[in-house]
Write a protein that holds these residues in place. Structure first.
Motif, PDB file in Angstrom:
ATOM      1  N   PHE A 141      87.249 -19.933 150.642  1.00  0.00           N
ATOM      2  CA  PHE A 141      86.049 -20.640 150.204  1.00  0.00           C
ATOM      3  C   PHE A 141      86.388 -22.053 149.749  1.00  0.00           C
ATOM      4  O   PHE A 141      85.707 -23.019 150.117  1.00  0.00           O
ATOM      5  CB  PHE A 141      85.362 -19.870 149.073  1.00  0.00           C
ATOM      6  N   MET A 142      87.439 -22.193 148.955  1.00  0.00           N
ATOM      7  CA  MET A 142      87.820 -23.518 148.466  1.00  0.00           C
ATOM      8  C   MET A 142      88.303 -24.417 149.597  1.00  0.00           C
ATOM      9  O   MET A 142      88.073 -25.625 149.577  1.00  0.00           O
ATOM     10  CB  MET A 142      88.890 -23.399 147.377  1.00  0.00           C
ATOM     11  N   ALA A 143      88.950 -23.839 150.603  1.00  0.00           N
ATOM     12  CA  ALA A 143      89.380 -24.638 151.758  1.00  0.00           C
ATOM     13  C   ALA A 143      88.168 -25.165 152.517  1.00  0.00           C
ATOM     14  O   ALA A 143      88.132 -26.342 152.901  1.00  0.00           O
ATOM     15  CB  ALA A 143      90.262 -23.806 152.676  1.00  0.00           C
ATOM     16  N   VAL A 144      87.178 -24.328 152.711  1.00  0.00           N
ATOM     17  CA  VAL A 144      85.956 -24.765 153.389  1.00  0.00           C
ATOM     18  C   VAL A 144      85.244 -25.822 152.557  1.00  0.00           C
ATOM     19  O   VAL A 144      84.753 -26.827 153.083  1.00  0.00           O
ATOM     20  CB  VAL A 144      85.025 -23.561 153.674  1.00  0.00           C
ATOM     21  N   TYR A 145      85.197 -25.633 151.255  1.00  0.00           N
ATOM     22  CA  TYR A 145      84.559 -26.595 150.355  1.00  0.00           C
ATOM     23  C   TYR A 145      85.273 -27.947 150.415  1.00  0.00           C
ATOM     24  O   TYR A 145      84.629 -29.002 150.480  1.00  0.00           O
ATOM     25  CB  TYR A 145      84.582 -26.031 148.927  1.00  0.00           C
ATOM     26  N   GLU A 146      86.591 -27.928 150.418  1.00  0.00           N
ATOM     27  CA  GLU A 146      87.377 -29.164 150.498  1.00  0.00           C
ATOM     28  C   GLU A 146      87.128 -29.900 151.814  1.00  0.00           C
ATOM     29  O   GLU A 146      86.947 -31.118 151.829  1.00  0.00           O
ATOM     30  CB  GLU A 146      88.863 -28.837 150.358  1.00  0.00           C
ATOM     31  N   VAL A 147      87.086 -29.163 152.909  1.00  0.00           N
ATOM     32  CA  VAL A 147      86.821 -29.771 154.210  1.00  0.00           C
ATOM     33  C   VAL A 147      85.412 -30.360 154.247  1.00  0.00           C
ATOM     34  O   VAL A 147      85.193 -31.441 154.800  1.00  0.00           O
ATOM     35  CB  VAL A 147      87.031 -28.748 155.349  1.00  0.00           C
ATOM     36  N   ILE A 159      83.702 -31.606 151.738  1.00  0.00           N
ATOM     37  CA  ILE A 159      83.716 -32.872 150.990  1.00  0.00           C
ATOM     38  C   ILE A 159      84.383 -33.967 151.816  1.00  0.00           C
ATOM     39  O   ILE A 159      83.877 -35.097 151.897  1.00  0.00           O
ATOM     40  CB  ILE A 159      84.418 -32.684 149.639  1.00  0.00           C
ATOM     41  N   ASP A 160      85.503 -33.659 152.448  1.00  0.00           N
ATOM     42  CA  ASP A 160      86.201 -34.642 153.277  1.00  0.00           C
ATOM     43  C   ASP A 160      85.312 -35.127 154.420  1.00  0.00           C
ATOM     44  O   ASP A 160      85.252 -36.326 154.706  1.00  0.00           O
ATOM     45  CB  ASP A 160      87.492 -34.066 153.843  1.00  0.00           C
ATOM     46  N   VAL A 161      84.625 -34.208 155.077  1.00  0.00           N
ATOM     47  CA  VAL A 161      83.759 -34.573 156.198  1.00  0.00           C
ATOM     48  C   VAL A 161      82.586 -35.410 155.718  1.00  0.00           C
ATOM     49  O   VAL A 161      82.187 -36.374 156.386  1.00  0.00           O
ATOM     50  CB  VAL A 161      83.283 -33.308 156.955  1.00  0.00           C
ATOM     51  N   THR A 162      82.046 -35.080 154.555  1.00  0.00           N
ATOM     52  CA  THR A 162      80.940 -35.865 154.010  1.00  0.00           C
ATOM     53  C   THR A 162      81.363 -37.317 153.792  1.00  0.00           C
ATOM     54  O   THR A 162      80.655 -38.250 154.185  1.00  0.00           O
ATOM     55  CB  THR A 162      80.443 -35.256 152.693  1.00  0.00           C
ATOM     56  N   PHE A 203      83.956 -38.828 155.189  1.00  0.00           N
ATOM     57  CA  PHE A 203      84.291 -39.415 156.481  1.00  0.00           C
ATOM     58  C   PHE A 203      83.016 -39.889 157.186  1.00  0.00           C
ATOM     59  O   PHE A 203      82.969 -40.991 157.741  1.00  0.00           O
ATOM     60  CB  PHE A 203      85.043 -38.407 157.352  1.00  0.00           C
ATOM     61  N   CYS A 204      81.979 -39.069 157.151  1.00  0.00           N
ATOM     62  CA  CYS A 204      80.704 -39.466 157.755  1.00  0.00           C
ATOM     63  C   CYS A 204      80.124 -40.693 157.055  1.00  0.00           C
ATOM     64  O   CYS A 204      79.535 -41.562 157.694  1.00  0.00           O
ATOM     65  CB  CYS A 204      79.703 -38.312 157.722  1.00  0.00           C
ATOM     66  N   PHE A 205      80.308 -40.765 155.733  1.00  0.00           N
ATOM     67  CA  PHE A 205      79.852 -41.936 155.000  1.00  0.00           C
ATOM     68  C   PHE A 205      80.576 -43.188 155.492  1.00  0.00           C
ATOM     69  O   PHE A 205      79.959 -44.235 155.702  1.00  0.00           O
ATOM     70  CB  PHE A 205      80.079 -41.748 153.500  1.00  0.00           C
ATOM     71  N   LEU A 206      81.893 -43.080 155.679  1.00  0.00           N
ATOM     72  CA  LEU A 206      82.660 -44.236 156.152  1.00  0.00           C
ATOM     73  C   LEU A 206      82.242 -44.656 157.554  1.00  0.00           C
ATOM     74  O   LEU A 206      82.133 -45.849 157.845  1.00  0.00           O
ATOM     75  CB  LEU A 206      84.151 -43.929 156.124  1.00  0.00           C
ATOM     76  N   VAL A 207      81.980 -43.697 158.427  1.00  0.00           N
ATOM     77  CA  VAL A 207      81.518 -44.024 159.780  1.00  0.00           C
ATOM     78  C   VAL A 207      80.145 -44.675 159.703  1.00  0.00           C
ATOM     79  O   VAL A 207      79.872 -45.666 160.389  1.00  0.00           O
ATOM     80  CB  VAL A 207      81.492 -42.758 160.669  1.00  0.00           C
ATOM     81  N   ASP A 208      79.275 -44.129 158.856  1.00  0.00           N
ATOM     82  CA  ASP A 208      77.942 -44.703 158.677  1.00  0.00           C
ATOM     83  C   ASP A 208      78.035 -46.134 158.171  1.00  0.00           C
ATOM     84  O   ASP A 208      77.335 -47.032 158.646  1.00  0.00           O
ATOM     85  CB  ASP A 208      77.150 -43.835 157.698  1.00  0.00           C
TER      86      ASP A 208
END
Length: 116
Positions: A43-49, A51-54, A56-61
């Motif tokens: 669960f924590m691994a999925v949660y960490e990923v 947050i990272d993807v969020t 990363f998407c912000f940086l691309v945006d």
């Protein structure tokens, strides 16, 4: 994992069905601990990923639609996320500068060691 194991141990030791069938609750508690630890870790691994993807998407945006602090309001990121990033931007820049200084210091030490 410990809380889940504790609750399971209480349940196993208090339920009459399990009292009759089990000689000891140690092995079931060990299995419950391992399974609950595994589930919590995944669960924590999925949660960490997530947050990272969020971020990363912000940086691309930000790269595609413009900087959020330039007054350009075409970014797709929510206003709340833009405010959070803007709030911590000075601290983030300071951390980046410290990390880059430390990195360059290590590189300079390595180069000096190679020249000697």
């Amino acid at each position: 994992a410990l809380l889940t194991t504790g609750v399971a141990a209480l349940y196993l030791s208090s339920d009459e069905t399990y009292k009759e069938q089990l000689n000891s609750i140690v092995m079931p508690c060990v299995v419950i601990f391992l399974v609950s630890y595994l589930v919590a870790s995944m669960f924590m691994a999925v949660y960490e990923v997530t947050i990272d993807v969020t971020f990363f998407c912000f940086l691309v945006d930000e790269e595609v639609n413009g900087r959020f602090d330039s007054g350009n309001h075409t970014m797709m990121a929510s206003k709340e996320l833009q405010e959070i990033v803007a709030k911590y931007m000075p601290e983030s820049k300071d951390m980046h500068e410290r990390e880059m200084t430390r990195t360059f210091t290590h590189k300079e030490l390595d180069q000096a060691g190679n020249q000697a």
